[in-house]
Design an enzyme around this catalytic site. Structure first.
Site, PDB file in Angstrom:
ATOM      1  N   ARG A  40      -7.594   6.019   2.407  1.00  0.00           N
ATOM      2  CA  ARG A  40      -6.827   6.657   3.478  1.00  0.00           C
ATOM      3  C   ARG A  40      -6.519   8.125   3.224  1.00  0.00           C
ATOM      4  O   ARG A  40      -6.188   8.854   4.147  1.00  0.00           O
ATOM      5  CB  ARG A  40      -5.574   5.852   3.773  1.00  0.00           C
ATOM      6  CG  ARG A  40      -5.941   4.509   4.372  1.00  0.00           C
ATOM      7  CD  ARG A  40      -4.733   3.747   4.804  1.00  0.00           C
ATOM      8  NE  ARG A  40      -5.139   2.500   5.418  1.00  0.00           N
ATOM      9  CZ  ARG A  40      -4.547   1.361   5.205  1.00  0.00           C
ATOM     10  NH1 ARG A  40      -3.512   1.283   4.402  1.00  0.00           N
ATOM     11  NH2 ARG A  40      -4.958   0.269   5.811  1.00  0.00           N
ATOM     12  N   GLU A  86      -0.675  -3.811 -10.902  1.00  0.00           N
ATOM     13  CA  GLU A  86       0.203  -4.958 -11.125  1.00  0.00           C
ATOM     14  C   GLU A  86      -0.606  -6.243 -11.302  1.00  0.00           C
ATOM     15  O   GLU A  86      -0.199  -7.165 -11.984  1.00  0.00           O
ATOM     16  CB  GLU A  86       1.144  -5.170  -9.930  1.00  0.00           C
ATOM     17  CG  GLU A  86       1.917  -3.974  -9.455  1.00  0.00           C
ATOM     18  CD  GLU A  86       1.098  -3.029  -8.576  1.00  0.00           C
ATOM     19  OE1 GLU A  86       0.687  -3.408  -7.463  1.00  0.00           O
ATOM     20  OE2 GLU A  86       0.858  -1.890  -9.014  1.00  0.00           O
TER      21      GLU A  86
END
Length: 182
Positions: A70, A107
């Site tokens: 993006r 994560e």
């Protein structure tokens, strides 16, 4: 966008960020920028706000570096307005020719980003841009990539910052300019 104040532009951008609860998994509140991209006036407002900030804070910028994927939507528009070049930081294996890469931890696992070896020059003053700052992993990796390229990172730009996830801490000492914070 002529005639709109900075505050009005920011309100327009904020209105076009749509929340989606429980996406991509339960407990996550996803911030969707698609309505912002769909609205030419809102997209112009976002680029106006980035442009105003960069001209004021970083008049010496020589290149905008957009993060996959993006950052590729906002970066070229901003670079064109500023009259500077644009370079891509992509996921590993997506760019042709010689590349430089950095691995980083997420994560949920590991990832790697890369840039073409000749995309930025040593000493070049760059700004990194992406749509979202969450934990800061990808932006941090891109900063490390710029360090490998011996470019000077002036700062980072994002449309949305999720403050609860402390991405700013991970990016220190680099500054981050965000249009909208949650």
């Amino acid at each position: 966008m002529a005639g709109r104040t900075k505050k009005e532009k920011l309100e327009l951008v904020t209105q076009k960020i749509r929340p989606f609860p429980d996406f991509p998994s339960k407990g996550i509140l996803f911030r969707d920028i698609c309505p912002l991209l769909k609205d030419p006036e809102a997209l112009t407002a976002a680029i106006d706000l980035f442009e105003e900030h960069v001209k004021e804070a970083y008049p010496q910028v020589q290149q905008i570096v957009g993060l996959d994927a993006r950052g590729f939507l906002f970066g070229p528009l901003l670079a064109q307005r500023l009259g500077v070049g644009f370079a891509l930081v992509r996921k590993k294996g997506k760019l042709p020719g010689p590349t430089v890469s950095v691995a980083y931890t997420l994560e949920y696992g590991k990832a790697e980003v890369e840039i073409q070896a000749d995309a930025v020059d040593p000493g070049q003053k760059v700004l990194l841009i992406d749509d979202l700052l969450a934990t800061g992993g990808t932006l941090f990796a891109a900063c490390e990539l710029m360090k490998k390229q011996k470019a000077e990172v002036l700062g980072c730009l994002v449309v949305v910052e999720l403050r609860d996830l402390n991405g700013l801490e991970r990016l220190k000492p680099h500054s981050v300019f965000s249009l909208v914070q949650y």
